[in-house]
Enzyme design. Sequence first.
Site, PDB file in Angstrom:
ATOM      1  N   SER A  15       0.834  -1.198   0.000  1.00 34.99           N
ATOM      2  CA  SER A  15       0.000   0.000   0.000  1.00 34.99           C
ATOM      3  C   SER A  15       0.867   1.246   0.000  1.00 34.99           C
ATOM      4  O   SER A  15       1.657   1.477   0.922  1.00 34.99           O
ATOM      5  CB  SER A  15      -0.914   0.013   1.222  1.00 34.99           C
ATOM      6  OG  SER A  15      -1.557   1.257   1.298  1.00 34.99           O
ATOM      7  N   HIS A  38      -1.125  -1.230  -4.345  1.00 34.61           N
ATOM      8  CA  HIS A  38      -2.400  -0.822  -3.760  1.00 34.61           C
ATOM      9  C   HIS A  38      -2.382   0.692  -3.524  1.00 34.61           C
ATOM     10  O   HIS A  38      -1.487   1.214  -2.867  1.00 34.61           O
ATOM     11  CB  HIS A  38      -2.570  -1.569  -2.436  1.00 34.61           C
ATOM     12  CG  HIS A  38      -3.894  -1.375  -1.766  1.00 34.61           C
ATOM     13  ND1 HIS A  38      -5.014  -2.102  -2.101  1.00 34.61           N
ATOM     14  CD2 HIS A  38      -4.278  -0.549  -0.763  1.00 34.61           C
ATOM     15  CE1 HIS A  38      -6.024  -1.747  -1.329  1.00 34.61           C
ATOM     16  NE2 HIS A  38      -5.608  -0.791  -0.511  1.00 34.61           N
ATOM     17  N   ASP A  40      -4.584   3.837  -2.108  1.00 32.47           N
ATOM     18  CA  ASP A  40      -5.734   4.207  -1.283  1.00 32.47           C
ATOM     19  C   ASP A  40      -6.197   5.613  -1.618  1.00 32.47           C
ATOM     20  O   ASP A  40      -5.494   6.587  -1.359  1.00 32.47           O
ATOM     21  CB  ASP A  40      -5.349   4.116   0.198  1.00 32.47           C
ATOM     22  CG  ASP A  40      -5.146   2.686   0.647  1.00 32.47           C
ATOM     23  OD1 ASP A  40      -6.096   1.896   0.532  1.00 32.47           O
ATOM     24  OD2 ASP A  40      -4.030   2.355   1.090  1.00 32.47           O
ATOM     25  N   MET A  42      -8.781   8.436  -0.721  1.00 33.59           N
ATOM     26  CA  MET A  42      -9.662   8.834   0.395  1.00 33.59           C
ATOM     27  C   MET A  42     -10.123  10.272   0.178  1.00 33.59           C
ATOM     28  O   MET A  42      -9.341  11.119  -0.259  1.00 33.59           O
ATOM     29  CB  MET A  42      -8.902   8.743   1.716  1.00 33.59           C
ATOM     30  CG  MET A  42      -8.294   7.379   1.993  1.00 33.59           C
ATOM     31  SD  MET A  42      -7.583   7.339   3.654  1.00 33.59           S
ATOM     32  CE  MET A  42      -6.715   5.764   3.595  1.00 33.59           C
ATOM     33  N   HIS A  71      -8.159   1.361  -4.292  1.00 34.32           N
ATOM     34  CA  HIS A  71      -9.128   1.160  -3.206  1.00 34.32           C
ATOM     35  C   HIS A  71      -9.775   2.506  -2.921  1.00 34.32           C
ATOM     36  O   HIS A  71      -9.150   3.383  -2.322  1.00 34.32           O
ATOM     37  CB  HIS A  71      -8.366   0.609  -1.990  1.00 34.32           C
ATOM     38  CG  HIS A  71      -9.202   0.432  -0.768  1.00 34.32           C
ATOM     39  ND1 HIS A  71      -8.654   0.206   0.480  1.00 34.32           N
ATOM     40  CD2 HIS A  71     -10.554   0.427  -0.582  1.00 34.32           C
ATOM     41  CE1 HIS A  71      -9.618   0.070   1.374  1.00 34.32           C
ATOM     42  NE2 HIS A  71     -10.781   0.220   0.754  1.00 34.32           N
ATOM     43  N   MET A  73     -11.969   4.810  -1.037  1.00 28.72           N
ATOM     44  CA  MET A  73     -12.689   5.075   0.213  1.00 28.72           C
ATOM     45  C   MET A  73     -13.323   6.446   0.072  1.00 28.72           C
ATOM     46  O   MET A  73     -12.905   7.425   0.689  1.00 28.72           O
ATOM     47  CB  MET A  73     -11.703   4.996   1.391  1.00 28.72           C
ATOM     48  CG  MET A  73     -11.324   3.565   1.732  1.00 28.72           C
ATOM     49  SD  MET A  73      -9.785   3.457   2.670  1.00 28.72           S
ATOM     50  CE  MET A  73      -8.625   3.480   1.311  1.00 28.72           C
ATOM     51  N   MET A 143     -11.901  -5.668   4.768  1.00 30.03           N
ATOM     52  CA  MET A 143     -11.085  -4.777   5.595  1.00 30.03           C
ATOM     53  C   MET A 143     -10.848  -5.419   6.956  1.00 30.03           C
ATOM     54  O   MET A 143     -11.786  -5.821   7.641  1.00 30.03           O
ATOM     55  CB  MET A 143     -11.804  -3.431   5.810  1.00 30.03           C
ATOM     56  CG  MET A 143     -11.919  -2.540   4.580  1.00 30.03           C
ATOM     57  SD  MET A 143     -10.352  -2.020   3.860  1.00 30.03           S
ATOM     58  CE  MET A 143      -9.543  -1.209   5.232  1.00 30.03           C
ATOM     59  N   ASP A 181      -7.038  -6.353   3.828  1.00 29.73           N
ATOM     60  CA  ASP A 181      -6.374  -5.047   3.894  1.00 29.73           C
ATOM     61  C   ASP A 181      -6.456  -4.502   5.311  1.00 29.73           C
ATOM     62  O   ASP A 181      -7.548  -4.268   5.827  1.00 29.73           O
ATOM     63  CB  ASP A 181      -7.077  -4.092   2.911  1.00 29.73           C
ATOM     64  CG  ASP A 181      -6.437  -2.711   2.850  1.00 29.73           C
ATOM     65  OD1 ASP A 181      -5.359  -2.521   3.448  1.00 29.73           O
ATOM     66  OD2 ASP A 181      -7.024  -1.839   2.178  1.00 29.73           O
TER      67      ASP A 181
HETATM   68  C1  DX5 Z   1      -6.398   1.729   5.320  1.00 27.68           C
HETATM   69  C2  DX5 Z   1      -5.946   1.368   3.932  1.00 27.68           C
HETATM   70  C3  DX5 Z   1      -4.878   0.367   3.889  1.00 27.68           C
HETATM   71  C4  DX5 Z   1      -3.602   0.751   4.610  1.00 27.68           C
HETATM   72  C5  DX5 Z   1      -2.985  -0.495   5.153  1.00 27.68           C
HETATM   73  O1  DX5 Z   1      -7.619   2.370   5.248  1.00 27.68           O
HETATM   74  O2  DX5 Z   1      -7.027   0.856   3.182  1.00 27.68           O
HETATM   75  O3  DX5 Z   1      -4.601  -0.038   2.567  1.00 27.68           O
HETATM   76  O4  DX5 Z   1      -2.674   1.397   3.788  1.00 27.68           O
HETATM   77  O5  DX5 Z   1      -1.889  -0.152   5.929  1.00 27.68           O
HETATM   78  P1  DX5 Z   1      -1.227  -1.207   6.943  1.00 27.68           P
HETATM   79  O6  DX5 Z   1      -0.789  -2.370   6.145  1.00 27.68           O
HETATM   80  O7  DX5 Z   1      -0.125  -0.434   7.548  1.00 27.68           O
HETATM   81  O8  DX5 Z   1      -2.313  -1.581   7.939  1.00 27.68           O
HETATM   82 ZN    ZN Z   2      -6.540   0.000   1.231  1.00 27.68          ZN
END
Ligand code: DX5
Ligand code: ZN
Length: 227
Positions: A15, A38, A40, A42, A71, A73, A143, A181
């Site tokens: 990620s 990956h 993220d 947001m 991903h 969010m 998740m 994740d």
């Molecule tokens: C959190 C993200 C994850 C995050 C995971 O909302 O969706 O992808 O980056 O990070 P770690 O592996 O550090 O928990």
């Molecule tokens: Zn994620």
Amino acid sequence: MHSDDGARTPMIAPSLLSADFARLADEVARVADADWLHVDVMDAHFVPNLTLGRPVVEAIQAVSPIPLDCHLMIEAPERWAPGYAEVGARNVTVHAEACTGDPRDVARDIRAAGALAGLALKPGTPLERYEDVLRDFDTLLVMTVEPGFGGQAFMAEVLPKVRRARELVAAGHLRLLVEVDGGINADTIEQAAAAGADVFVAGSAVYGADDPARAIAALRAQAAGAA
Ligand code: DX5
Ligand code: ZN
């Protein structure tokens, strides 16, 4: 795509959330041995954090040697998700909790734009509610932390959902990759693999390591050994 329990090969998806955002191209190059990158996205509404959007994903896509796993969010995923497929992401995942209409419509639009379609479930969202809908998806993102931040502790209580999803795939009811994740590291990946996950997102465990390539190889070996 795997449709049964035979010879699953674990996929590792570092990620980028845990990378140095001032050096994104270099950070992408450091995880070139991984299966997916990956990313993220947001929006500070669906989750209390703000990261990056389509223009930055497009720039990352241009330099990434591995496929992007976006991903989202974000609220209103039906409006924004196809755009990430259009810039070349391999997989685009939306949150079930954020969909205002039928998630299958979003899956159709993501696929029409050329990507695999993923559905994500927060820790408290039951899988049962989406078992039919998931027939139209290519990936299921379970998740294992509350979405929003990297570096949180793995929630083992979510694993029954991973097991149930694996059963549905093994029985032929679903045909998708099961992705986990949140909090995946050397201490937790074996539990997730034993429960039946195919794709393992890892942020801090990869980018926090001195040697990310080595961390990826070690995680992959652990997952393969426990699957
Ligand atoms: C959190 C993200 C994850 C995050 C995971 O909302 O969706 O992808 O980056 O990070 P770690 O592996 O550090 O928990
Ligand atoms: Zn994620």
